[in-house]
Design a protein around this motif. Structure first.
Motif, mmCIF file in Angstrom:
data_model
loop_
_atom_site.group_PDB
_atom_site.id
_atom_site.type_symbol
_atom_site.label_atom_id
_atom_site.label_comp_id
_atom_site.label_asym_id
_atom_site.label_seq_id
_atom_site.Cartn_x
_atom_site.Cartn_y
_atom_site.Cartn_z
ATOM 1 N N LEU A 283 0.851 -1.180 0.000
ATOM 2 C CA LEU A 283 0.000 0.000 0.000
ATOM 3 C C LEU A 283 0.890 1.233 0.000
ATOM 4 O O LEU A 283 2.021 1.191 0.491
ATOM 5 N N SER A 284 0.389 2.318 -0.511
ATOM 6 C CA SER A 284 1.087 3.587 -0.359
ATOM 7 C C SER A 284 0.728 4.164 1.003
ATOM 8 O O SER A 284 -0.231 3.733 1.652
ATOM 9 N N TYR A 285 1.488 5.163 1.440
ATOM 10 C CA TYR A 285 1.177 5.807 2.719
ATOM 11 C C TYR A 285 -0.209 6.451 2.660
ATOM 12 O O TYR A 285 -0.952 6.418 3.646
ATOM 13 N N ALA A 286 -0.563 7.015 1.504
ATOM 14 C CA ALA A 286 -1.887 7.629 1.349
ATOM 15 C C ALA A 286 -2.987 6.574 1.436
ATOM 16 O O ALA A 286 -4.035 6.797 2.055
ATOM 17 N N GLU A 287 -2.755 5.414 0.822
ATOM 18 C CA GLU A 287 -3.759 4.347 0.877
ATOM 19 C C GLU A 287 -3.904 3.807 2.290
ATOM 20 O O GLU A 287 -5.017 3.470 2.726
ATOM 21 N N LEU A 288 -2.791 3.726 3.015
ATOM 22 C CA LEU A 288 -2.854 3.270 4.403
ATOM 23 C C LEU A 288 -3.620 4.278 5.254
ATOM 24 O O LEU A 288 -4.409 3.897 6.132
ATOM 25 N N ALA A 289 -3.416 5.563 4.996
ATOM 26 C CA ALA A 289 -4.157 6.603 5.722
ATOM 27 C C ALA A 289 -5.653 6.477 5.451
ATOM 28 O O ALA A 289 -6.481 6.613 6.363
ATOM 29 N N GLU A 290 -6.016 6.197 4.213
ATOM 30 C CA GLU A 290 -7.429 6.003 3.883
ATOM 31 C C GLU A 290 -7.973 4.758 4.570
ATOM 32 O O GLU A 290 -9.129 4.740 5.010
ATOM 33 N N LEU A 291 -7.162 3.714 4.659
ATOM 34 C CA LEU A 291 -7.597 2.465 5.265
ATOM 35 C C LEU A 291 -7.995 2.640 6.721
ATOM 36 O O LEU A 291 -8.930 2.004 7.204
ATOM 37 N N ILE A 292 -7.312 3.520 7.435
ATOM 38 C CA ILE A 292 -7.639 3.739 8.847
ATOM 39 C C ILE A 292 -8.634 4.890 9.042
ATOM 40 O O ILE A 292 -8.895 5.308 10.164
ATOM 41 N N GLY A 293 -9.164 5.406 7.918
ATOM 42 C CA GLY A 293 -10.155 6.457 8.024
ATOM 43 C C GLY A 293 -9.594 7.839 8.273
ATOM 44 O O GLY A 293 -10.323 8.733 8.712
ATOM 45 N N ARG A 294 -8.296 8.046 7.986
ATOM 46 C CA ARG A 294 -7.664 9.352 8.183
ATOM 47 C C ARG A 294 -6.932 9.761 6.905
ATOM 48 O O ARG A 294 -5.705 9.837 6.872
ATOM 49 N N PRO A 295 -7.680 10.025 5.820
ATOM 50 C CA PRO A 295 -7.035 10.278 4.518
ATOM 51 C C PRO A 295 -6.121 11.489 4.491
ATOM 52 O O PRO A 295 -5.249 11.582 3.623
ATOM 53 N N SER A 296 -6.304 12.433 5.420
ATOM 54 C CA SER A 296 -5.448 13.617 5.430
ATOM 55 C C SER A 296 -4.210 13.445 6.311
ATOM 56 O O SER A 296 -3.424 14.380 6.464
ATOM 57 N N ALA A 297 -4.033 12.257 6.885
ATOM 58 C CA ALA A 297 -2.945 12.039 7.849
ATOM 59 C C ALA A 297 -1.799 11.227 7.256
ATOM 60 O O ALA A 297 -1.163 10.439 7.952
ATOM 61 N N THR A 298 -1.503 11.448 5.986
ATOM 62 C CA THR A 298 -0.462 10.656 5.326
ATOM 63 C C THR A 298 0.890 10.792 6.015
ATOM 64 O O THR A 298 1.596 9.797 6.233
ATOM 65 N N ARG A 299 1.253 12.002 6.395
ATOM 66 C CA ARG A 299 2.555 12.199 7.053
ATOM 67 C C ARG A 299 2.590 11.540 8.422
ATOM 68 O O ARG A 299 3.604 10.949 8.822
ATOM 69 N N ALA A 300 1.486 11.639 9.163
ATOM 70 C CA ALA A 300 1.431 10.997 10.479
ATOM 71 C C ALA A 300 1.523 9.482 10.343
ATOM 72 O O ALA A 300 2.144 8.807 11.168
ATOM 73 N N VAL A 301 0.908 8.946 9.295
ATOM 74 C CA VAL A 301 1.000 7.503 9.038
ATOM 75 C C VAL A 301 2.443 7.114 8.748
ATOM 76 O O VAL A 301 2.944 6.093 9.247
ATOM 77 N N ALA A 302 3.143 7.924 7.959
ATOM 78 C CA ALA A 302 4.551 7.639 7.653
ATOM 79 C C ALA A 302 5.395 7.661 8.925
ATOM 80 O O ALA A 302 6.280 6.810 9.114
ATOM 81 N N ARG A 303 5.114 8.623 9.815
ATOM 82 C CA ARG A 303 5.860 8.681 11.085
ATOM 83 C C ARG A 303 5.573 7.459 11.944
ATOM 84 O O ARG A 303 6.478 6.929 12.616
ATOM 85 N N ALA A 304 4.320 7.011 11.951
ATOM 86 C CA ALA A 304 3.973 5.814 12.736
ATOM 87 C C ALA A 304 4.707 4.590 12.197
ATOM 88 O O ALA A 304 5.198 3.754 12.962
ATOM 89 N N CYS A 305 4.803 4.490 10.877
ATOM 90 C CA CYS A 305 5.549 3.370 10.280
ATOM 91 C C CYS A 305 7.016 3.432 10.690
ATOM 92 O O CYS A 305 7.629 2.413 11.015
ATOM 93 N N ALA A 306 7.578 4.637 10.702
ATOM 94 C CA ALA A 306 8.984 4.804 11.067
ATOM 95 C C ALA A 306 9.226 4.532 12.544
ATOM 96 O O ALA A 306 10.365 4.230 12.946
ATOM 97 N N SER A 307 8.168 4.605 13.368
ATOM 98 C CA SER A 307 8.301 4.374 14.807
ATOM 99 C C SER A 307 8.119 2.909 15.188
ATOM 100 O O SER A 307 8.297 2.545 16.352
ATOM 101 N N ASN A 308 7.759 2.081 14.219
ATOM 102 C CA ASN A 308 7.545 0.665 14.497
ATOM 103 C C ASN A 308 8.831 0.005 14.983
ATOM 104 O O ASN A 308 9.892 0.174 14.386
ATOM 105 N N SER A 309 8.757 -0.720 16.086
ATOM 106 C CA SER A 309 9.931 -1.385 16.651
ATOM 107 C C SER A 309 9.863 -2.903 16.531
ATOM 108 O O SER A 309 10.686 -3.609 17.106
ATOM 109 N N ILE A 310 8.868 -3.407 15.791
ATOM 110 C CA ILE A 310 8.727 -4.860 15.646
ATOM 111 C C ILE A 310 8.804 -5.183 14.159
ATOM 112 O O ILE A 310 7.789 -5.330 13.466
ATOM 113 N N ALA A 311 10.020 -5.255 13.658
ATOM 114 C CA ALA A 311 10.246 -5.458 12.230
ATOM 115 C C ALA A 311 9.650 -6.774 11.751
ATOM 116 O O ALA A 311 9.612 -7.773 12.485
#
Length: 352
Positions: A283-311
């Motif tokens: 998925l793209s970051y924009a598509e992931l943002a849409e998936l969680i119901g926050r289509p305008s939160a693409t940057r926040a979604v990218a930050r959440a992905c970067a904060s993941n500690s369980i590879a």
């Protein structure tokens, strides 16, 4: 006005058939209102009902749109806005609204609203409220006058509920306030096909899978839980580490590891959504943002992905640029490319 097949249309109204929304509207002469087929309002008498092809036709006939089902609005836009408002209500309310109250406010039945909310957010309204309460408790504990003050400020009805709900923090509130004091976190490192990996686990499950030099990663773990008991136990974690290494070698096999995921409510929404992306797909970051119901939160979604500690177990490597090309990855783009290749992901292409 639709004159043909009235009985089929009336049947859709009686069933409140959501799949019929957008194909016609029905108007009630006794009220002067028109509705979509799935409207949750009290059923009208059949002799008072007339069917129209769309909202424009009903309004030209002198009817006004229903304030519960909003038949003049795009269903997808209206649903997204209803879910957004419900999330905001849950996040800010001192007394959490129950499912019935949320559903009535949105104009849906409780059952339908629960289904829509979970589809957009990835959690039920109750689960989302619990996640928000957890975040408030984490935020309040460091600066509160006492643990009890923080518990009540977070929305717990009694301090005993917070101590019973260890899932809120992964430990008792007092332990969290003291930097995970009293909690034991075991860790072990191993060589994998993508380089050295460190695996850490609590009693609840794996809380860290990270690539890199073990000595540096142990420091990261200690900083996250400054007063926890950080214990190296290669032998006791051997079976768990072996499963992690196998997952890295064959990520398409799926993950059945017990996980102890800790983050903000938003981060956990993103991470849960990541686990729903099938191996071999991205998925793209924009598509992931849409998936969680926050289509305008693409940057926040990218930050959440970067904060993941369980590879790998929480597969943030399955998120790519809108063009389909690979983007930054916490543990290196080369590892991301290798993982996607092992999953049989199709070559990059223009997604939009």
């Amino acid at each position: 006005m639709l004159a043909s097949d009235d009985e089929r249309l009336w049947g859709a109204v009686q069933r409140r058939d959501q799949s019929a929304d957008g194909s016609f509207v029905y108007a009630v002469r006794s009220t002067g209102v028109y509705c979509r087929p799935s409207c949750p309002s009290r059923p009208a008498r059949r002799e008072n009902v007339t069917f129209y092809a769309d909202a424009d036709a009903a309004e030209k006939a002198g009817f006004r749109p229903c304030k519960r089902c909003h038949p003049n609005e795009n269903p997808d836009d209206r649903t997204a806005e209803a879910i957004r408002q419900a999330c905001q209500w849950i996040e800010t309310a001192e007394d959490q609204p129950d499912l019935g109250t949320l559903a009535r406010s949105a104009g849906y039945s409780p059952w339908h609203f629960q289904r829509l909310f979970k589809a957009y957010v990835g959690l039920s309204p109750k689960q989302y409220a619990i996640a928000c309460r957890k975040v408030r408790l984490r935020q309040a504990l460091p600066d509160a006058g006492s643990v009890t003050d923080a518990i009540y400020a977070a929305g717990f009805g009694a301090s005993s509920r917070a101590y019973e709900d260890k899932g809120a923090l992964g430990m008792t509130p007092s332990s969290y306030r003291n930097g995970a004091e009293g909690e034991t976190i075991r860790y072990a490192s191993a060589e994998s096909s993508l380089g050295p990996v460190l695996v850490a686990a609590t009693e609840r499950g794996v809380c860290m899978i990270e690539f890199g030099e073990p000595e540096q990663l142990v420091q990261v773990l200690a900083q996250r839980f400054p007063t926890a008991c950080i214990v190296p136990v290669n032998r006791d974690l051997a079976a768990l580490v072996e499963r992690v290494v196998q997952l890295i070698d064959e990520p398409s096999a799926g993950c059945d590891l017990p996980l102890d995921i800790r983050g903000t409510a938003f981060q956990e929404r993103v991470w849960k959504a990541l686990t729903l992306i099938p191996a071999g797909e991205t998925l793209s970051y924009a598509e992931l943002a849409e998936l969680i119901g926050r289509p305008s939160a693409t940057r926040a979604v990218a930050r959440a992905c970067a904060s993941n500690s369980i590879a790998v177990a929480v597969p943030c490597h399955r998120v790519v640029c809108s063009s389909g090309k690979l983007s930054g990855y916490k543990w290196g783009v080369e590892r991301k490319e290798a993982l996607l290749s092992r999953e049989g992901t199709k070559p990059a292409r223009n997604r939009r």
